[in-house]
Design an enzyme around this catalytic site. Structure first.
Site, short mmCIF file in Angstrom:
data_model
loop_
_atom_site.label_atom_id
_atom_site.label_comp_id
_atom_site.label_asym_id
_atom_site.label_seq_id
_atom_site.Cartn_x
_atom_site.Cartn_y
_atom_site.Cartn_z
N VAL A 103 26.99 -18.20 -4.82
CA VAL A 103 26.20 -19.05 -3.93
C VAL A 103 24.73 -19.11 -4.38
O VAL A 103 24.10 -20.17 -4.34
CB VAL A 103 26.31 -18.56 -2.47
CG1 VAL A 103 25.45 -19.41 -1.55
CG2 VAL A 103 27.77 -18.61 -2.01
N GLU A 138 22.95 -21.24 8.67
CA GLU A 138 23.95 -22.32 8.63
C GLU A 138 25.06 -22.00 7.64
O GLU A 138 26.23 -22.31 7.87
CB GLU A 138 23.26 -23.63 8.22
CG GLU A 138 24.16 -24.84 8.19
CD GLU A 138 24.72 -25.20 9.56
OE1 GLU A 138 23.97 -25.65 10.41
OE2 GLU A 138 25.93 -24.99 9.77
N GLY A 193 30.94 -22.86 5.39
CA GLY A 193 30.42 -23.38 4.13
C GLY A 193 29.43 -24.50 4.37
O GLY A 193 28.42 -24.34 5.05
N LYS A 200 32.59 -14.62 11.63
CA LYS A 200 32.18 -16.01 11.85
C LYS A 200 32.39 -16.42 13.31
O LYS A 200 31.56 -17.11 13.91
CB LYS A 200 32.96 -16.93 10.90
CG LYS A 200 32.55 -16.70 9.43
CD LYS A 200 33.56 -17.32 8.46
CE LYS A 200 33.10 -17.20 7.01
NZ LYS A 200 34.18 -17.57 6.08
N GLY A 245 32.54 -21.71 -1.55
CA GLY A 245 32.25 -22.23 -2.88
C GLY A 245 30.75 -22.40 -3.08
O GLY A 245 29.97 -22.54 -2.14
#
Lengths: 433, 433
Positions: free
Chosen positions: B16, B130, B135, B206, B307
């Site tokens: 990331v 965020e 993602g 999450k 990703g």
């Protein structure tokens, strides 16, 4: 955080106006907790004072222009509707006074958005229009802020609940358009004059707004070409299902390089949507927006696209941002930084297509049709012709692989000239997965 | 708008981090246009300087703590990961210096979010996360701002791409869990130690964040119960398909009145999702979040859940908000206004269920099972038992109508005690449409 109340004047107390008043009253404490301020209704205007709304003690005007000019407020909520007329007058007047504006008026934003954004910049006001597209779905905010790190190449969606309800009902029941429209009108889902919805004009307004936000260009309704759903037949819907598609009215805006220049292509049309595509299963009153960004890839936002309460949710979301000082340029960029983009010339695109012909079942017809396609290098994928009915008119359905739009239109024009082809061919774009 | 650059220090240059550096370099002009400022990378820290990233001229540190303490920056991007250790140290240190923080670290926010939000309030800094959930999908912003006019009663989603990839692949191929997991590990879709993903811990982190934002309560990982996907078998996936469901790992948080008090129920579990429910078709690496608000109704947000590039899109969205001054409390409310909510007692809920038994095909077995259900007032909907195989073990699958969870658990315990029931019953919750 400021603890002074945010003073709100509301113009228009119809469906959405009523829902907004209910939300402000019903969630007053919640909104105060989330913003650190009271959201206080200080004036309301409508032609008549509606019964049943919590408006006790709120000064009431029958003249929205008078309220806008005279009342003491921080934000005007405009829910009158219409691109021009009173709605535009009161919004201009409020912005000229340096007052913020929140509106659900897609026609006005599509036609006058640049002028209004410029006026707001001049007077230090802000204009919010989350409620103008996609009802309660926070799609404006997503494009302007949440996905702002991306170069967006495509934004598309099901943006009109009336059309989606009609098409979903046709799909479920096998009934014809006119019949389902009449029912939708009787149920109050479609207006007495349904033109704005069913001819795709409402979708075009919304698409113009989305395209402006997505591509950083001045909003322009002139850039959008528009085809509605009047001609969608029960027969095409049946064939769509058989071929693995749903027919949906889409607004599609894309940005691509044409002759070394970035050009936009913004269109509203009924499309064949493959069952595996996220929009195929968005039925009834739901709306959904698909965005393609270079870093984020594809995102899909779905929810109720209209109605008093969902739209009020979006109106009040804009109020919350104002109350919290989370403000910025209306279209994500100052007006002078919005870049006008050329419009891709008609026929410049490529697509796969569904074609339905009504032909007299005579020897040799199919050879003529196939020749017209071959001569334009259009490559057939599937053909459906059932049984035989010598000298009667029968449907012939074809799908063709992705091809130049201009070539496809030429081939269809030639097919339309074949003597045995009894009606103008019905051409429906097939969306890629 | 300020025209001074926003000075950025980045800690962590893995997947990331690399994507974020690429985005900042590749879209430098776009970001400057959208914010009115340059987003300038002024320091980077990682254990080793990675090859191939556009970091020329950017001061490099091998010690993230040193960078955080000594460098001159406005925002620290923390992409090291882990609930504690260096990640937590540098975030605390940056906030103590009054520097803003942007992070993708769901474990840290789930465990220490309240402490960090409080620290940020004290020093006037902001913390954006965020990228910690979903993602590139702007789901945090949607809950905190876009849907902020609503009282949210439920938020749920597919929040872990690894589990969704494994379950989608099991569904498509009919293969068993262990086999598909090994492949996912070989392809790099699953970690060598997959515990965090497949035991649902990542989803729980999450979900805790989403629940805090949705219900206005302090984030708490302790409130989440957690069941992973290790026990999902190819057999259950086949039966799910036959019954019109997909098995998905969900995080589900709901708020409801229990004994006159609003209580939360936050759970991670593999569920039977009806094909008509928006999450049934979210496959492979995609994530999606469904929110139910009292005014907006149901909204669905879908996109790539992990990703380098999608996550970088979310990291930079937070930077854009900071650069534009669109800031506010981390969880939508100042920490002191977050309301702790009691957790619904275990067994207090109601649900419909799928039950798979492995039973020896002997006379009378089914009568014992049916009696256990009847005595707990559990009402059967469907039963599938194929053929006969006297004295062998065969699957018996049932679905039952919505019932009290406590009663269901008692019935299952009793069924487990029947001599002919050869394995512990497999119980999977069926989501309502």
């Amino acid at each position: 955080m400021s603890s002074s109340p945010l003073k709100i004047a509301i113009a228009g107390l119809g469906t959405v106006g009523g829902g907004t008043v209910e939300l402000l009253a019903g969630h007053a404490d919640l909104l105060a907790a989330r913003t650190g301020r009271r959201l206080e209704l200080v004036a309301a205007a409508a032609l008549e004072r509606p019964a049943g709304l919590p408006l006790d003690g709120v000064p009431f005007y029958t003249d929205a222009r008078e309220m806008t000019r005279d009342a003491d407020y921080d934000v005007l909520i405009e829910l009158i509707g219409g691109a021009n007329g009173i709605a535009l007058d009161v919004v201009r007047a409020a912005l000229e006074r340096g007052k913020h504006v929140v509106t659900a008026n897609k026609a006005m934003i599509a036609h006058h958005g640049v002028e209004l954004a410029r006026l707001a910049e001049l007077t230090g006001a802000n204009i919010g229009f989350e409620a103008s597209v996609g009802g309660g779905i926070p799609v404006i905010k997503a494009l302007r802020e949440g996905l702002a790190a991306n170069r967006v190449t495509k934004v598309m969606g099901i943006l009109n609940g009336t059309c989606n309800f009609i098409l979903s009902t046709m799909q479920e029941t096998g009934r014809e358009f006119a019949d389902v429209l009449a029912e939708a009108q009787a149920l109050g889902y479609a207006e007495a004059d349904p033109t704005f919805d069913i001819d795709g004009i409402d979708t075009a307004h919304k698409l113009a707004i989305l395209a402006s936000l997505a591509f950083g260009m001045p909003v322009s309704i002139d850039a959008v070409t528009c085809e509605g759903i009047r001609h969608v037949s029960a027969l095409d819907i049946r064939y769509a299902a058989e071929l693995g598609y749903r027919i949906k009215l889409l607004g599609v805006a894309s940005l691509s390089e044409i002759n070394g220049e970035l050009a936009t292509d913004c269109r509203v049309y009924p499309a064949m949507v493959p069952l595996g595509f996220p929009l195929a299963h968005v039925d009834g009153p739901f709306n959904a927006v698909v965005t393609e960004g270079d870093f984020v890839g594809r995102t899909v936002l779905e929810g109720r696209g209209a109605g008093a309460h969902p739209t009020a949710s979006a109106v009040v979301a804009d109020l919350i941002d104002l109350a919290c000082g989370r403000v910025g340029p209306a279209f994500g960029l100052p007006v002078d930084r919005l870049e006008p983009r050329p419009t891709a010339p008609r026929g410049a695109g490529r697509a796969a297509w569904y074609i339905r012909l009504m032909v007299r079942d005579e020897p040799g017809v199919f050879a003529d049709i196939a020749a017209a396609l071959r001569d334009e290098k259009v490559s057939m994928e599937q053909v459906i012709q059932r049984g035989r009915a010598p000298n009667q008119t029968v449907p012939v359905v074809m799908t063709v692989h992705e091809t130049d739009e201009a070539a496809m239109l030429r081939a269809v024009a030639r097919i339309n000239g074949i003597a045995s082809v009894a009606e103008p061919p019905r051409l429906i774009r097939i969306e890629p997965l």
